[in-house]
Design a protein around this motif. Structure first.
Motif, PDB file in Angstrom:
ATOM      1  N   HIS A  89       0.630  -1.600   0.288  1.00  0.00           N
ATOM      2  CA  HIS A  89       0.014  -0.067  -0.158  1.00  0.00           C
ATOM      3  C   HIS A  89       0.634   1.424  -0.383  1.00  0.00           C
ATOM      4  O   HIS A  89       0.972   2.567   0.135  1.00  0.00           O
ATOM      5  CB  HIS A  89      -0.431  -0.209   1.545  1.00  0.00           C
ATOM      6  CG  HIS A  89      -1.703  -1.049   1.343  1.00  0.00           C
ATOM      7  ND1 HIS A  89      -2.932  -0.982   0.265  1.00  0.00           N
ATOM      8  CD2 HIS A  89      -1.813  -2.004   2.380  1.00  0.00           C
ATOM      9  CE1 HIS A  89      -3.560  -2.770   0.444  1.00  0.00           C
ATOM     10  NE2 HIS A  89      -3.263  -2.402   1.435  1.00  0.00           N
TER      11      HIS A  89
ATOM     12  N   ASN B 293      -3.719   1.169  -6.530  1.00  0.00           N
ATOM     13  CA  ASN B 293      -4.125   1.857  -5.145  1.00  0.00           C
ATOM     14  C   ASN B 293      -3.459   1.136  -4.358  1.00  0.00           C
ATOM     15  O   ASN B 293      -4.418   1.124  -3.053  1.00  0.00           O
ATOM     16  CB  ASN B 293      -5.326   2.359  -4.979  1.00  0.00           C
ATOM     17  CG  ASN B 293      -6.061   3.338  -5.607  1.00  0.00           C
ATOM     18  OD1 ASN B 293      -5.185   4.530  -6.100  1.00  0.00           O
ATOM     19  ND2 ASN B 293      -7.326   3.726  -6.428  1.00  0.00           N
ATOM     20  N   GLY B 294      -2.793  -0.329  -4.626  1.00  0.00           N
ATOM     21  CA  GLY B 294      -2.504  -1.030  -3.558  1.00  0.00           C
ATOM     22  C   GLY B 294      -3.145  -2.308  -3.921  1.00  0.00           C
ATOM     23  O   GLY B 294      -3.981  -2.694  -4.703  1.00  0.00           O
TER      24      GLY B 294
ATOM     25  N   ASP C 259      -5.863  -7.793  -6.298  1.00  0.00           N
ATOM     26  CA  ASP C 259      -5.891  -6.260  -6.298  1.00  0.00           C
ATOM     27  C   ASP C 259      -7.401  -5.672  -6.155  1.00  0.00           C
ATOM     28  O   ASP C 259      -7.982  -6.932  -7.164  1.00  0.00           O
ATOM     29  CB  ASP C 259      -5.259  -5.170  -6.832  1.00  0.00           C
ATOM     30  CG  ASP C 259      -5.395  -5.108  -8.327  1.00  0.00           C
ATOM     31  OD1 ASP C 259      -6.527  -5.169  -8.328  1.00  0.00           O
ATOM     32  OD2 ASP C 259      -4.723  -5.623  -8.721  1.00  0.00           O
TER      33      ASP C 259
END
Length: 351
Positions: A10, A55-56, A82
């Motif tokens: 993250h 986004n991670g 993800d």
């Protein structure tokens, strides 16, 4: 082979953690410096993509047996998961050197595809799952390494990012009868891992036997351990018949001709409380059939995938997608989790 690195990605500092994990796994697998560098490059690229495009996410790195050969040889498996918006144009993204990120190494997914021993990717609006396997030499990039017959893959994740998982799965070919086994050592941690590893060793000594006899032979081998729940599925390629038996709470779902069916294990513990009789279930194995085995770390009411495009992927991608989509914040994981998938010949699977 229960050493697993489960790395949440993250922020950029975790990319280094992923690279180091890939290098440590390569050392355990006995890869030479060049192939170790390849594993580190692929892992870093996948982790970077998680940050820049989703986004991670999460990287799971571990060792699996080479599944297409009778000899056991460790392979580094890198899995990126993800819940991003997915890849808009997968074909373009898979071209060698393609990248949209200034932070990328410039390798891109196409390079990962080319330099990995096997690589597959599944992406929808619900997110992306990518699996790369790295062994001592590059191979063909599709499941099965270019050989006909059923293929297998899986994912194994320890509870709370522990070093070792108490689950284990393994696959053995003996003549025309490939056998898939999944074991869940009681509890979790090192002692549970010892039990599941003993089950794997026993499988490789007894794979010439039918599934019920494999479990009977496995029982005394696990007596010095805390015991395990174990399920064994054996496919007879000559008769196109799947034989399944299990002791304990290993879950099993069989997909055939467009529908899913539960296969039920018998109560008990291999190595501790073995039943007097072991029920055996037999089912026809047809083109496009697929079997999912899983430990109780997966919620019992998980919903099987219904996308034919996913079912046509590398079995390790199918397993990782099932694991990703079955868990939620409302249903937190309470144990080690493993999912193993046996799929029919890739030539018989159509998206």
């Amino acid at each position: 082979m229960t050493r697993v690195w489960d790395v949440p990605v993250h922020d950029s500092t975790r990319v280094r953690d992923v690279r180091v994990a890939a290098e440590e796994a390569s050392l355990l697998a006995g890869l030479d410096p060049h192939r170790t560098a390849v594993a580190a490059l692929v892992a870093t690229e996948l982790a970077t993509n998680l940050l820049k495009h989703a986004n991670g996410g999460r990287m799971v790195i571990g060792l699996v047996d080479r599944v297409r050969e009778e000899t056991r040889a460790p392979v580094v498996q890198l899995t990126a998961l993800d819940h991003g918006s997915g890849i808009h144009d997968v074909s373009a993204a898979m071209r060698d050197g393609y990248t949209t990120s200034e932070a990328s190494l410039g390798a891109g997914l196409g390079t990962c595809l080319r330099i990995s021993s096997a690589f597959d990717l599944y992406s929808t609006h619900r997110g992306t799952v990518a699996v790369a396997r790295i062994d001592q030499a590059p191979g063909t990039t599709g499941p099965g390494n270019g050989q006909p017959g059923p293929t297998v893959g899986g994912i194994n994740v320890p509870l709370a990012q522990a070093e070792h998982s108490g689950d284990a799965w393994s696959f053995v070919r003996w003549g025309s009868c490939p056998t898939l086994m999944l074991a869940d050592g009681l509890g979790h941690g090192a002692k549970a891992a010892h039990a599941s590893n003993a089950a794997v060793d026993a499988l490789h000594r007894t794979a010439h036997l039918p599934p019920a006899e494999i479990l009977r032979q496995m029982h005394p081998a696990l007596r010095p351990t805390r015991g395990a729940a174990v399920a064994v599925a054996q496919l007879d390629l000559d008769s196109a018949e799947l034989t399944f038996t299990g002791v304990g709470n290993i879950g099993a779902r069989l997909y055939t001709a467009g529908s899913w069916e539960h296969l039920v294990s018998h109560p008990g513990i291999v190595g501790a409380q073995f039943p007097a009789t072991v029920p055996v279930q037999r089912r026809s194995w047809k083109p496009g059939s697929l079997l999912v085995l899983h430990s109780d770390g997966l919620p019992s009411r998980w919903v099987p995938p219904d996308d034919p495009g996913l079912l046509a992927q590398d079995p390790a991608v199918v397993a990782a997608t099932i694991l990703r989509d079955a868990n939620s914040a409302a249903s937190p994981v309470r144990d080690d989790t493993s999912v193993a998938v046996l799929a029919s010949d890739p030539a018989d699977r159509h998206p």
